[in-house]
Scaffold this motif. Structure first.
Motif, mmCIF file in Angstrom:
data_model
loop_
_atom_site.group_PDB
_atom_site.id
_atom_site.type_symbol
_atom_site.label_atom_id
_atom_site.label_comp_id
_atom_site.label_asym_id
_atom_site.label_seq_id
_atom_site.Cartn_x
_atom_site.Cartn_y
_atom_site.Cartn_z
ATOM 1 N N THR A 27 0.850 -1.218 -0.075
ATOM 2 C CA THR A 27 0.092 0.196 -0.069
ATOM 3 C C THR A 27 0.814 1.406 0.128
ATOM 4 O O THR A 27 0.410 2.143 -0.727
ATOM 5 C CB THR A 27 -0.850 -0.045 1.328
ATOM 6 N N THR A 43 -3.688 -3.788 -5.262
ATOM 7 C CA THR A 43 -4.835 -4.028 -4.818
ATOM 8 C C THR A 43 -5.228 -5.720 -4.645
ATOM 9 O O THR A 43 -5.340 -6.484 -3.903
ATOM 10 C CB THR A 43 -6.179 -3.586 -5.281
ATOM 11 N N ALA A 46 -2.491 -7.207 -2.349
ATOM 12 C CA ALA A 46 -2.997 -6.973 -0.879
ATOM 13 C C ALA A 46 -3.969 -7.933 -0.387
ATOM 14 O O ALA A 46 -4.036 -8.311 0.800
ATOM 15 C CB ALA A 46 -3.304 -5.480 -0.939
#
Length: 168
Positions: A27, A43, A46
């Motif tokens: 991030t 994204t 993650a």
């Protein structure tokens, strides 16, 4: 044997912490890259780290009393009845987590055999993040079975004592 299982739970706990920290790292990388007008899609990575962190941390958390347990009724029962309820709950937990582990392992093998790739910008083989989920579920099933064995032989289960020392 118990030391080896505790070591396995600890390794899974450290792996869960690593993947949780990895979410922060990817991030931050995305935020810094955006400041330099570079688009980095993190994204999906993650999300994979979140799945690995969640499932790898299950057995460690369970064996060390970190899961929420409701013992409102069972705490007032005689020792024998309390033991029977604990064994019944562990049996249900073994059945559910064992089934989930079995299905997730089959799903992971199937993804490997078919060469499934993630649908996002990062074309990662899906068996890689699925492996963490499957291993976490397998380890949780082993952990519940170990605790049930302790209860069966009249010993105190590890989850009876919260290692964090939180008020119960």
């Amino acid at each position: 044997m118990r030391k080896n299982l505790n070591r396995l739970y600890s390794v899974c706990g450290f792996a869960a912490a690593f993947f949780l920290a990895s979410i922060a790292v990817v991030t931050i990388v995305q935020i810094v890259a955006r400041q330099f007008h570079v688009a980095i899609e993190t994204t999906e990575v993650a999300g994979f780290c979140l799945a690995a962190s969640t499932f790898l941390g299950l057995a460690y958390t369970f064996a060390n009393g970190g899961h929420v347990r409701i013992s409102l009724v069972s705490q007032f029962l005689p020792k024998g009845a309390h033991r029977i309820i604990e064994l019944w709950c562990c049996s249900i937990g073994i059945a559910i987590s064992g089934y989930a582990a079995w299905q997730m392992t089959l799903f992971t093998i199937q993804s490997f055999d078919f060469g499934d790739l993630s649908p996002g910008m990062v074309a990662m083989p899906l068996w890689i993040p699925q492996s963490g989920v499957a291993f976490g579920l397998i380890t949780l099933t082993i952990g519940i079975a170990e605790q049930a064995t302790l209860i069966f032989y009249g010993k105190t289960a590890g989850y009876e004592v919260n290692i964090d020392g939180a008020a119960e």
